[in-house]
Scaffold this active site. Structure first.
Site, PDB file in Angstrom:
ATOM      1  N   SER A 146       0.855  -1.200   0.000  1.00 24.21           N
ATOM      2  CA  SER A 146       0.000   0.000   0.000  1.00 24.21           C
ATOM      3  C   SER A 146       0.882   1.237   0.000  1.00 24.21           C
ATOM      4  CB  SER A 146      -0.899   0.008   1.242  1.00 24.21           C
ATOM      5  OG  SER A 146      -1.541   1.260   1.400  1.00 24.21           O
ATOM      6  N   TYR A 159      -2.288  -0.832  10.378  1.00 24.84           N
ATOM      7  CA  TYR A 159      -2.273  -1.193   8.954  1.00 24.84           C
ATOM      8  C   TYR A 159      -1.009  -0.673   8.275  1.00 24.84           C
ATOM      9  CZ  TYR A 159      -3.753  -1.334   4.051  1.00 24.84           C
ATOM     10  OH  TYR A 159      -3.830  -1.564   2.701  1.00 24.84           O
TER      11      TYR A 159
END
Length: 255
Positions: A146, A159
Site C-alpha cells: 500500500s 495497517y
C-alpha cells in the site's frame, strides 16, 4: 515485442483474498492471460462467485479455503489445490485494516492486523517457495502492499506499520530467494473502492483525500491490470525487490 511475453498458459497462480475486490480482479486478469487460478480465502461463498466469473469468461479456476494466519491451513490448502505440485505464481493479496488511533487500538486488534498482513504473506510465500525450490522450478511472488507503507496518514497505525514491514519483507524475500529462480516484487495501490476502504472514502476525510490525488479520481481495478501482469509474467524476469506504485500520484512529495 514477443507475443508470449505476458502469456501465462500452463502456469498455476494462487491468489489470497481472491473472493472480493482487488483479489478477485487479480484472479480474473491472470486467468484471462491463460493461468489456472486457485483463489483462496476464509469466505468460500465469495470464492465461488470469483470462480464462476472466471469460468464464464472461458478461464480455469478453483476455490480453496485458506486461513493465511494458520501454518496448518496454508499447508493443507496447497496440498488440496496442487497435491505435490507447485504454484508458479503467488499473489499475496489477503489483508485487513483497523481504524483506531495508536492510543486507542488494543493489543488484540494490533496482533490481528499484523497476523493477517505480515505473518500471512510470509507463511503463504514460504510454502510456495519451498515447493518451487524442491522441484527446481522458477516462480513469481507478488505482495500487495500500500502507499501507506511509505506515506503517513493518521489513524492507520496498525495497517500502515504492517504494510511498511511487508515492503521490507519483500526485499528480504527477493534477496534470499533469487538463488531459486524466484522473483519477489510488490504493488503499492493507492485508494480504490473496496470493502476495506469504502467507509473511509465516504467520510469527510476521505473526500478531502480525493481532492489531493493529482489525477483527481479513485483508482479503478483495471488500473492495476498492467502491474499485476508485468510482475507475474516473463516480462519482469529481471525485476526483483521492486515496488510498483499505482496511486494516481497520491504519494508524490508535492510542495
Amino acid at each position: 515485442m514477443e507475443n508470449t511475453l505476458f502469456d501465462l498458459t500452463g502456469k498455476t497462480a494462487l491468489v489470497t483474498g481472491g473472493g472480493t475486490g482487488l483479489g478477485r480482479h487479480f484472479a480474473e486478469v491472470l486467468a484471462g492471460a491463460g493461468a489456472r487460478v486457485v483463489v483462496c480465502a476464509r469466505r468460500v461463498d465469495k470464492l465461488a462467485e470469483t470462480v464462476a466469473a472466471i469460468e464464464a469468461a472461458g478461464g480455469t479456476a478453483i476455490a480453496q479455503a485458506m486461513d493465511v494466519t494458520s501454518e496448518d491451513s496454508v499447508r493443507e490448502a496447497y496440498a488440496a489445490a496442487v497435491g505435490d505440485g507447485v504454484v508458479d505464481i503467488l499473489v499475496n493479496n489477503a489483508g485487513v485494516v483497523a481504524k483506531p488511533s495508536l492510543l486507542d487500538v488494543d493489543v488484540e486488534t494490533w496482533d490481528w492486523v499484523q497476523e493477517a498482513n505480515l505473518k500471512g504473506p510470509w507463511l503463504v510465500a514460504r510454502e510456495a517457495v519451498r515447493r518451487l525450490a524442491e522441484a527446481g522450478k522458477p516462480g513469481r511472488v507478488v505482495n500487495i502492499a500500500s502507499v501507506l507503507g511509505t506515506a503517513v496518514q493518521k489513524g492507520t497505525g496498525p495497517y500502515s506499520a504492517s504494510k511498511a514491514a511487508l515492503l521490507h519483507l519483500t526485499h528480504i524475500m527477493a534477496s534470499e530467494w533469487a538463488r531459486y529462480g524466484v522473483t519477489v516484487n510488490s504493488i503499492a495501490p493507492g485508494y480504490y473502492s473496496t470493502d476495506l476502504a469504502d467507509e473511509f472514502l465516504e467520510s469527510p476525510r476521505g473526500k478531502a483525500l480525493l481532492a489531493r490525488i493529482p489525477q483527481r479520481r479513485l483508482g479503478e481495478y483495471r488500473d492495476l491490470s498492467g502491474a499485476i501482469l508485468l510482475l507475474c509474467s516473463d516480462a519482469s524476469a529481471y525485476m526483483t525487490g521492486s515496488c510498483i506504485t499505482v496511486d494516481g500520484g497520491l504519494a508524490l512529495p508535492l510542495i
